[in-house]
Design a protein around this motif. Structure first.
Motif, mmCIF file in Angstrom:
data_model
loop_
_atom_site.group_PDB
_atom_site.id
_atom_site.type_symbol
_atom_site.label_atom_id
_atom_site.label_comp_id
_atom_site.label_asym_id
_atom_site.label_seq_id
_atom_site.Cartn_x
_atom_site.Cartn_y
_atom_site.Cartn_z
ATOM 1 N N LYS A 90 41.414 36.560 36.931
ATOM 2 C CA LYS A 90 41.732 37.251 38.188
ATOM 3 C C LYS A 90 42.081 38.713 37.918
ATOM 4 C CE LYS A 90 44.567 36.624 42.301
ATOM 5 N NZ LYS A 90 45.594 35.771 42.926
ATOM 6 N N LYS A 91 42.848 38.960 36.862
ATOM 7 C CA LYS A 91 43.213 40.327 36.493
ATOM 8 C C LYS A 91 41.969 41.134 36.111
ATOM 9 C CE LYS A 91 46.008 42.995 33.288
ATOM 10 N NZ LYS A 91 46.964 43.011 32.211
ATOM 11 N N ASN B 186 40.004 41.956 39.301
ATOM 12 C CA ASN B 186 40.665 42.965 40.148
ATOM 13 C C ASN B 186 40.702 44.344 39.504
ATOM 14 O OD1 ASN B 186 41.413 41.489 42.512
ATOM 15 N ND2 ASN B 186 42.959 40.438 41.310
ATOM 16 N N GLU B 187 41.074 44.404 38.241
ATOM 17 C CA GLU B 187 41.259 45.707 37.599
ATOM 18 C C GLU B 187 39.959 46.374 37.177
ATOM 19 O OE1 GLU B 187 44.309 45.598 34.599
ATOM 20 O OE2 GLU B 187 45.755 44.717 35.993
ATOM 21 N N ARG C 205 37.190 45.997 38.905
ATOM 22 C CA ARG C 205 36.401 46.144 40.141
ATOM 23 C C ARG C 205 35.067 45.412 40.056
ATOM 24 N NH1 ARG C 205 38.922 48.008 44.576
ATOM 25 N NH2 ARG C 205 36.931 48.769 45.268
ATOM 26 N N ASN D 258 34.205 44.077 45.469
ATOM 27 C CA ASN D 258 34.798 44.976 46.449
ATOM 28 C C ASN D 258 35.667 44.136 47.387
ATOM 29 O OD1 ASN D 258 35.428 46.585 48.636
ATOM 30 N ND2 ASN D 258 33.397 47.497 48.790
ATOM 31 N N PRO D 259 36.984 44.238 47.287
ATOM 32 C CA PRO D 259 37.856 43.382 48.097
ATOM 33 C C PRO D 259 37.741 43.591 49.607
ATOM 34 C CG PRO D 259 39.145 45.026 46.904
ATOM 35 C CD PRO D 259 37.729 45.145 46.416
ATOM 36 N N LYS E 41 34.992 38.075 48.693
ATOM 37 C CA LYS E 41 36.110 37.221 48.311
ATOM 38 C C LYS E 41 35.725 36.560 46.993
ATOM 39 C CE LYS E 41 34.757 33.124 50.968
ATOM 40 N NZ LYS E 41 35.185 32.186 52.015
#
Length: 92
Positions: A64-65, A68-69, A71, A74-75, A79
């Motif tokens: 997950k990290k 997210n970090e 990229r 695209n949040p 999803k």
């Protein structure tokens, strides 16, 4: 405690309500020709990580990290779904 090996799947798809042109095209030109039972087709991205970790929760957080970090998605429009399975091939 010895770390275990986990297979962590990262699935990236469009959020509900966001158009999925690739999925729509597959549905229209492939799926409909073969079956009228499939109501929707969604396309996305699938990544598989092999993670050494003390627990499945920790392995999930690592991926997950990364997602997210770095990229990887695209949040605003995507999803993510993260699934963790113990890697039985590791011999542990």
């Amino acid at each position: 405690m010895k770390e275990l090996l986990y297979q962590v799947e990262l699935i990236i798809i469009n959020k509900d309500g966001v158009r999925d042109p690739e999925g729509e095209t597959i549905q229209r030109y492939v799926v409909r020709k073969l079956s009228d039972k499939v109501l929707e087709t969604r396309a996305g991205k699938y990544l598989l990580f092999r993670v050494e970790s003390n627990s499945s929760d920790e392995a999930k957080e690592v991926v997950k990290k990364i997602a997210n970090e770095s990229r990887l998605f695209n949040p605003l429009v995507h999803k993510i779904i993260i699934r963790v399975v113990r890697d039985e091939s590791s011999g542990n």
